[in-house]
Design a protein around this motif. Structure first.
Motif, mmCIF file in Angstrom:
data_model
loop_
_atom_site.group_PDB
_atom_site.id
_atom_site.type_symbol
_atom_site.label_atom_id
_atom_site.label_comp_id
_atom_site.label_asym_id
_atom_site.label_seq_id
_atom_site.Cartn_x
_atom_site.Cartn_y
_atom_site.Cartn_z
ATOM 1 N N LYS A 59 0.844 -1.199 0.000
ATOM 2 C CA LYS A 59 0.000 0.000 0.000
ATOM 3 C C LYS A 59 0.875 1.244 0.000
ATOM 4 O O LYS A 59 2.064 1.194 0.323
ATOM 5 C CB LYS A 59 -0.947 0.006 1.189
ATOM 6 N N ILE A 60 0.252 2.338 -0.372
ATOM 7 C CA ILE A 60 0.917 3.640 -0.321
ATOM 8 C C ILE A 60 0.221 4.453 0.769
ATOM 9 O O ILE A 60 -1.004 4.615 0.740
ATOM 10 C CB ILE A 60 0.805 4.370 -1.679
ATOM 11 N N ASN A 61 1.013 4.926 1.733
ATOM 12 C CA ASN A 61 0.447 5.749 2.806
ATOM 13 C C ASN A 61 0.406 7.207 2.363
ATOM 14 O O ASN A 61 1.420 7.756 1.934
ATOM 15 C CB ASN A 61 1.283 5.623 4.081
ATOM 16 N N LEU A 62 -0.759 7.784 2.450
ATOM 17 C CA LEU A 62 -0.906 9.205 2.146
ATOM 18 C C LEU A 62 -0.614 10.016 3.413
ATOM 19 O O LEU A 62 -0.708 9.492 4.521
ATOM 20 C CB LEU A 62 -2.318 9.476 1.620
ATOM 21 N N PRO A 63 -0.263 11.288 3.254
ATOM 22 C CA PRO A 63 0.063 12.097 4.444
ATOM 23 C C PRO A 63 -1.081 12.111 5.455
ATOM 24 O O PRO A 63 -2.255 12.144 5.094
ATOM 25 C CB PRO A 63 0.296 13.494 3.875
ATOM 26 N N VAL A 64 -0.705 12.059 6.739
ATOM 27 C CA VAL A 64 -1.681 12.042 7.830
ATOM 28 C C VAL A 64 -2.184 13.463 8.060
ATOM 29 O O VAL A 64 -1.408 14.417 8.093
ATOM 30 C CB VAL A 64 -1.041 11.474 9.116
ATOM 31 N N GLU A 65 -3.466 13.605 8.219
ATOM 32 C CA GLU A 65 -4.088 14.917 8.471
ATOM 33 C C GLU A 65 -4.290 15.112 9.979
ATOM 34 O O GLU A 65 -4.571 14.172 10.708
ATOM 35 C CB GLU A 65 -5.450 14.991 7.776
ATOM 36 N N LEU A 72 -5.985 12.141 12.476
ATOM 37 C CA LEU A 72 -6.909 11.271 11.756
ATOM 38 C C LEU A 72 -6.212 9.972 11.356
ATOM 39 O O LEU A 72 -4.989 9.898 11.295
ATOM 40 C CB LEU A 72 -7.434 11.979 10.503
ATOM 41 N N GLU A 73 -7.018 8.978 11.100
ATOM 42 C CA GLU A 73 -6.483 7.693 10.629
ATOM 43 C C GLU A 73 -5.730 7.904 9.325
ATOM 44 O O GLU A 73 -6.167 8.682 8.477
ATOM 45 C CB GLU A 73 -7.639 6.706 10.369
ATOM 46 N N PRO A 74 -4.604 7.218 9.133
ATOM 47 C CA PRO A 74 -3.879 7.378 7.873
ATOM 48 C C PRO A 74 -4.680 6.795 6.701
ATOM 49 O O PRO A 74 -5.323 5.761 6.835
ATOM 50 C CB PRO A 74 -2.584 6.606 8.098
ATOM 51 N N THR A 75 -4.648 7.490 5.606
ATOM 52 C CA THR A 75 -5.327 7.019 4.400
ATOM 53 C C THR A 75 -4.307 6.286 3.545
ATOM 54 O O THR A 75 -3.165 6.737 3.417
ATOM 55 C CB THR A 75 -5.908 8.216 3.625
ATOM 56 N N THR A 76 -4.724 5.155 2.987
ATOM 57 C CA THR A 76 -3.802 4.355 2.180
ATOM 58 C C THR A 76 -4.427 4.008 0.832
ATOM 59 O O THR A 76 -5.647 3.930 0.706
ATOM 60 C CB THR A 76 -3.436 3.039 2.894
#
Length: 144
Positions: A59-65, A72-76
């Motif tokens: 998976k690719i982890n998107l920046p955490v908001e 917030l939960e990390p978006t992947t």
């Protein structure tokens, strides 16, 4: 209204609707079997060959908001699940292709057996028969 109910009953009892339901149930079971083959038998050796990678973990982890003090939960982007699903699809499509190919082969054999062979064409008349036919026709014309 009873016409509508009778029409629906005829549709539901027809072989096509029942065949479709049976096919759907068998297809669902086949999908589970193929998914198990892919997940439990095919993908682990492939992952091992490429360095112990489990495709579903890719998976690719998107920046955490952050909203204030709350993280917030990390978006992947789970592209590993996509690879896994693509392998499932390819194997299921191949299995369905083999099944349809086998059914078509059986159906073709059944049709060949069902149609009787064409009767052989009558043999060509010999030269004597042709000559005798011409003589007969000439004699008939003379009698007229």
């Amino acid at each position: 209204m009873s016409n509508f109910i009778n029409e629906f009953k005829n549709f539901a009892i027809k072989g096509n609707a029942i065949d479709m339901a049976v096919g759907d149930i068998i297809g669902g079971a086949l999908g589970k079997i193929v998914s198990s083959i892919v997940n439990d038998i095919i993908m682990p050796p492939i992952g091992w060959l490429i360095g112990g990678v489990n495709f579903t973990d890719l998976k690719i982890n998107l920046p955490v908001e952050h909203i204030g003090d709350v993280e917030l939960e990390p978006t992947t982007i789970n592209y590993g699940n996509f690879i896994q699903t693509a392998f499932d699809f390819i194997i299921i499509a191949f299995c369905v292709f083999l099944i349809v190919k086998g059914i078509n082969k059986l159906t073709k054999k059944k049709e060949e057996q069902a149609t009787p062979p064409a009767p052989p064409a009558p043999p060509e008349p010999s030269k004597e028969e042709v000559l005798l036919t011409e003589i007969r026709d000439l004699l008939k014309e003379q009698k007229k």
